[in-house]
Write a protein that holds these residues in place. Structure first.
Motif, PDB file in Angstrom:
ATOM      1  N   UNK A  44     -10.524   0.473  -0.105  1.00 37.84           N
ATOM      2  CA  UNK A  44     -10.314   1.686   0.633  1.00 37.84           C
ATOM      3  C   UNK A  44      -9.077   2.435   0.170  1.00 37.84           C
ATOM      4  N   UNK A  45      -7.878   1.767  -0.100  1.00 38.83           N
ATOM      5  CA  UNK A  45      -6.713   2.112  -0.503  1.00 38.83           C
ATOM      6  C   UNK A  45      -6.932   2.859  -1.940  1.00 38.83           C
ATOM      7  N   UNK A  46      -7.655   2.366  -2.765  1.00 39.75           N
ATOM      8  CA  UNK A  46      -7.863   2.854  -4.231  1.00 39.75           C
ATOM      9  C   UNK A  46      -8.472   4.312  -3.825  1.00 39.75           C
ATOM     10  N   UNK A  47      -9.294   4.401  -3.181  1.00 37.77           N
ATOM     11  CA  UNK A  47      -9.921   6.017  -2.845  1.00 37.77           C
ATOM     12  C   UNK A  47      -8.887   6.782  -2.332  1.00 37.77           C
ATOM     13  N   UNK A  48      -8.071   6.141  -1.420  1.00 38.90           N
ATOM     14  CA  UNK A  48      -6.913   7.343  -0.803  1.00 38.90           C
ATOM     15  C   UNK A  48      -5.941   7.371  -2.180  1.00 38.90           C
ATOM     16  N   UNK A  80       0.700  -1.025   0.113  1.00 37.88           N
ATOM     17  CA  UNK A  80       0.134   0.118   0.060  1.00 37.88           C
ATOM     18  C   UNK A  80       0.676   1.353   0.038  1.00 37.88           C
ATOM     19  N   UNK A  81       1.956   1.103   0.775  1.00 41.69           N
ATOM     20  CA  UNK A  81       2.968   2.317   0.824  1.00 41.69           C
ATOM     21  C   UNK A  81       3.564   2.697  -0.676  1.00 41.69           C
ATOM     22  N   UNK A 140      -9.199  12.119   1.092  1.00 41.70           N
ATOM     23  CA  UNK A 140      -8.405  12.198   2.515  1.00 41.70           C
ATOM     24  C   UNK A 140      -8.726  11.144   3.365  1.00 41.70           C
ATOM     25  N   UNK A 141      -7.830  10.489   4.121  1.00 35.50           N
ATOM     26  CA  UNK A 141      -7.896   9.239   5.020  1.00 35.50           C
ATOM     27  C   UNK A 141      -9.147   9.582   5.966  1.00 35.50           C
ATOM     28  N   UNK A 166       1.623   6.124   7.186  1.00 39.82           N
ATOM     29  CA  UNK A 166       0.689   6.513   8.205  1.00 39.82           C
ATOM     30  C   UNK A 166      -0.586   6.241   7.428  1.00 39.82           C
ATOM     31  N   UNK A 167      -0.929   6.753   6.567  1.00 40.50           N
ATOM     32  CA  UNK A 167      -2.200   6.668   5.855  1.00 40.50           C
ATOM     33  C   UNK A 167      -2.803   5.307   5.720  1.00 40.50           C
ATOM     34  N   UNK A 168      -1.707   4.406   5.024  1.00 40.72           N
ATOM     35  CA  UNK A 168      -2.184   3.025   4.938  1.00 40.72           C
ATOM     36  C   UNK A 168      -2.360   2.249   6.286  1.00 40.72           C
TER      37      UNK A 168
END
Length: 288
Positions: free
Chosen positions: A65-69, A14-15, A74-75, A34-36
């Motif tokens: 959800x990762x695709x949205x980020x 994810x990072x 925003x997280x 941090x976001x992941x």
């Protein structure tokens, strides 16, 4: 990555995905991690063990959800919450996301209110209520009022106050001071505001993950230089403050000198620009 990945493997992948995204801001090293982690913790409902394997349904949800980020969302909008001054707040689309930098303004307000026997605090453009709720939590004897022009943030602010059991905080919808009880005129000890100060000419320079997702009305007041709403606050605040009462205004560092001049010309004294631990903003202080 193995067929059934561990949490650590998922986070590393994810990072890499977030680092490669042009829609995501990269303000400092480690932000993508941090976001992941924040998103995975939201999926699992707890802090993950790096060595645990993710079940397929959790892995699929995390991927969505990762695709949205990675697309810039925003997280806080993905998880539906954000921490501010030790309080977990509900957030959502249609409301400005609380910033850690604003904790300094809450600290400045709390310091000035603590010595008052029955302090009154008003937070304008309150959003989901971070500053107002931080003050209400720190000072149970304070009467705290938050106002916002838009319905969605006021709904979320009220929900946060109820969930946190902060009965001394009240949120009302309306234009600046208009929805406040008239009895508060001349009785307020501290007014805080983080105004939408971005001028319309500057909007095109704002990162996609802010301009593309957060409400426009929380970013700009529609004036070319972003000073329209702030000028109204400074002009109207003296009618609400008690003698010796304080006005605290959060702005970007490049506007600090200009805003200080506006505050001084309105008759405020002891005007200063203060800097907190997060250097992306300044809090201008002045008293009547």
């Amino acid at each position: 990555m193995r067929a059934v990945p561990t949490a650590e493997e998922v986070l590393r992948d994810a990072e890499r995905t977030l680092k490669a995204s042009r829609a995501v801001e990269h303000p400092h090293a480690g932000k993508e991690r941090i976001d992941a982690e924040q998103i995975l913790e939201h999926v699992l409902g707890r802090e993950p063990d790096p060595d645990e394997t993710l079940d397929p349904s959790a892995a699929r949800r995390f991927g969505r959800l990762l695709a949205r980020r990675a697309a810039g969302e925003p997280p806080a909008y993905i998880t539906g919450r954000e921490e501010f001054h030790g309080l977990w707040l509900d957030v959502g689309r249609g409301a400005f996301i609380p910033r850690q930098s604003s904790e300094w303004m809450a600290d400045q307000a709390i310091r000035r209110l603590r010595a008052r026997s029955r302090p009154v605090h008003v937070d304008l453009a309150t959003g989901v209520g971070p500053v107002a709720l931080a003050v209400a939590s720190a000072l149970p004897r304070a009467r705290v009022f938050g106002t916002d022009l838009f319905a969605r943030p006021v709904t979320l602010a009220r929900r946060n106050a109820e969930r946190l059991r902060l009965r001394n905080a009240r949120f009302v919808r309306g234009d600046l001071f208009a929805p406040l009880p008239r009895a508060l005129q001349g009785m307020v000890d501290v007014i805080t505001v983080h105004p939408p100060y971005i001028g319309t000419r500057e909007l095109r320079t704002i990162p996609h993950e802010i301009l593309g997702f957060e409400p426009r009305g929380s970013l700009t007041d529609g004036s070319p230089e972003g000073m329209g709403l702030l000028s109204r606050v400074v002009a109207e605040a003296p009618g609400w403050l008690r003698p010796g009462g304080w006005l605290l205004v959060e702005v970007s560092p490049d506007r600090s000198k200009q805003v200080a001049g506006v505050i001084r010309r309105a008759g405020f004294r002891d005007v200063r620009s203060t800097k907190g631990p997060v250097p992306v903003s300044r809090v201008l202080t002045g008293r009547i």
